[in-house]
Design an enzyme around this catalytic site. Sequence first.
Site, PDB file in Angstrom:
ATOM      1  N   HIS A 301       4.818  -2.686  -2.271  1.00  0.00           N
ATOM      2  CA  HIS A 301       3.849  -2.151  -3.235  1.00  0.00           C
ATOM      3  C   HIS A 301       4.571  -1.548  -4.435  1.00  0.00           C
ATOM      4  O   HIS A 301       4.283  -1.904  -5.592  1.00  0.00           O
ATOM      5  CB  HIS A 301       2.990  -1.098  -2.533  1.00  0.00           C
ATOM      6  CG  HIS A 301       2.038  -0.355  -3.427  1.00  0.00           C
ATOM      7  ND1 HIS A 301       0.665  -0.442  -3.299  1.00  0.00           N
ATOM      8  CD2 HIS A 301       2.254   0.509  -4.462  1.00  0.00           C
ATOM      9  CE1 HIS A 301       0.088   0.305  -4.219  1.00  0.00           C
ATOM     10  NE2 HIS A 301       1.034   0.911  -4.928  1.00  0.00           N
ATOM     11  N   GLU A 302       5.477  -0.629  -4.162  1.00  0.00           N
ATOM     12  CA  GLU A 302       6.159   0.063  -5.258  1.00  0.00           C
ATOM     13  C   GLU A 302       7.041  -0.885  -6.059  1.00  0.00           C
ATOM     14  O   GLU A 302       7.126  -0.780  -7.285  1.00  0.00           O
ATOM     15  CB  GLU A 302       6.975   1.238  -4.716  1.00  0.00           C
ATOM     16  CG  GLU A 302       6.142   2.340  -4.075  1.00  0.00           C
ATOM     17  CD  GLU A 302       5.058   2.884  -4.989  1.00  0.00           C
ATOM     18  OE1 GLU A 302       5.252   2.881  -6.226  1.00  0.00           O
ATOM     19  OE2 GLU A 302       4.011   3.299  -4.476  1.00  0.00           O
ATOM     20  N   HIS A 305       5.405  -2.782  -8.785  1.00  0.00           N
ATOM     21  CA  HIS A 305       5.152  -2.019 -10.010  1.00  0.00           C
ATOM     22  C   HIS A 305       6.295  -2.160 -11.015  1.00  0.00           C
ATOM     23  O   HIS A 305       6.070  -1.997 -12.226  1.00  0.00           O
ATOM     24  CB  HIS A 305       4.990  -0.526  -9.689  1.00  0.00           C
ATOM     25  CG  HIS A 305       3.649  -0.147  -9.137  1.00  0.00           C
ATOM     26  ND1 HIS A 305       2.471  -0.651  -9.619  1.00  0.00           N
ATOM     27  CD2 HIS A 305       3.306   0.733  -8.150  1.00  0.00           C
ATOM     28  CE1 HIS A 305       1.453  -0.118  -8.951  1.00  0.00           C
ATOM     29  NE2 HIS A 305       1.934   0.720  -8.059  1.00  0.00           N
ATOM     30  N   ASP A 314      -2.587  -0.290 -10.420  1.00  0.00           N
ATOM     31  CA  ASP A 314      -3.314   0.216  -9.251  1.00  0.00           C
ATOM     32  C   ASP A 314      -4.803   0.221  -9.602  1.00  0.00           C
ATOM     33  O   ASP A 314      -5.401   1.257  -9.848  1.00  0.00           O
ATOM     34  CB  ASP A 314      -2.849   1.638  -8.888  1.00  0.00           C
ATOM     35  CG  ASP A 314      -1.470   1.645  -8.257  1.00  0.00           C
ATOM     36  OD1 ASP A 314      -1.218   0.819  -7.371  1.00  0.00           O
ATOM     37  OD2 ASP A 314      -0.639   2.488  -8.651  1.00  0.00           O
ATOM     38  N   TYR A 317      -7.226   0.959  -4.373  1.00  0.00           N
ATOM     39  CA  TYR A 317      -6.373   1.311  -3.239  1.00  0.00           C
ATOM     40  C   TYR A 317      -7.085   0.945  -1.934  1.00  0.00           C
ATOM     41  O   TYR A 317      -8.301   1.084  -1.818  1.00  0.00           O
ATOM     42  CB  TYR A 317      -6.102   2.812  -3.216  1.00  0.00           C
ATOM     43  CG  TYR A 317      -5.169   3.345  -4.281  1.00  0.00           C
ATOM     44  CD1 TYR A 317      -3.894   2.809  -4.460  1.00  0.00           C
ATOM     45  CD2 TYR A 317      -5.550   4.423  -5.081  1.00  0.00           C
ATOM     46  CE1 TYR A 317      -3.035   3.326  -5.416  1.00  0.00           C
ATOM     47  CE2 TYR A 317      -4.686   4.957  -6.037  1.00  0.00           C
ATOM     48  CZ  TYR A 317      -3.437   4.395  -6.209  1.00  0.00           C
ATOM     49  OH  TYR A 317      -2.587   4.908  -7.146  1.00  0.00           O
TER      50      TYR A 317
END
Length: 351
Positions: A301-302, A305, A314, A317
Amino acid sequence: MFSSSVRSALVALVASAVVVSAAPGLSLTVSGPEAVDGVDQLKVVATITNTGDESLKLLNDPLTPLNKLPTDTFAIAHEDTGTSPSFSGVKAKYVRDTAIKVGDASAFTVLAPGQSVALTHDLSAAYNFTSSGAGAYTVEANNLFHYVDPATNKAVPIYANAEVHSAKVAGQLAVARNTLTKRATFTGCSSSQQSGLNAAAPAAQTYAANALSYLQAHTSSTSRYTTWFGTYTSSRHSTVLTHYTNLNSNTYSSYHFDCTCTDSGTYAYVYPDDFGHVYLCGAFWQAPTTGTDSKGGTLIHESSHFTANAGTEDYVYGQSAAKSLASSNPTEAINNADNHEYFAENNPSLS
């Protein structure tokens, strides 16, 4: 004497009034300087007030002004041109159900009827005004909050009545943010946290490799693809394939991990342009190494980014919201970080 029909109508009217009076309500104001000489002075105070008749247990969601992380929490626009400053803050992983489950007091703000809370936000930590230029700006905070329903223990959305603040910005329009030039492996991580990360990094590596392999082998509509990225098109598939090609090229074990975040309801966050530097927060340490909302998945996920990988947003969520986004808006789904994570975790397994 009232007739039975009139009496029934009065009872219904009173009951209706009670329901109306018990409805939850919030107000949101933004205050601060009317003019600043240098964006580093642009600090605003967001005040949230419970205007209803019942106590509210509000989630300190990173995308609300109840959280002090420098996320994209404010809508800022130049009053003359309508242009907005560029966002230069952090993007975080957050799941409301997890925050509720963890139950740590720091994940919530409880407001009694009539009670207020005020938080100061340094807008220079999240926004760069260079491209939009000096001048007068309107500043409005995100007014969508969630409170915990005491009956169901589920998050319920609530919009606050919001007021806009105006401020003139001159002088220096951006602040420099320190980045690491020589990366240590860990900052502020205990031995147990280091062990958790040493397991999470190879899990993320495997997730990225498997996701890429799947996309290379499946160039038509499949259940797994459409669940997380919506209706199949070759163009969108190509975009997702590029994202995972980049994610697979990362060496997750060489990242710099910072464990100093104390936000118990958030998993992690990154500055998108600061490649390989991941900040881990409270919810991350409660997560399993693999599986839904896992440590390995959080790193996917990170990493999505990071501008160098995919530059994802985002938009939503959580698994349920990510599935809905794929169905309703595939264009946003292929650019949403949680959709990338859940596709990679593939739990429950889809073919």
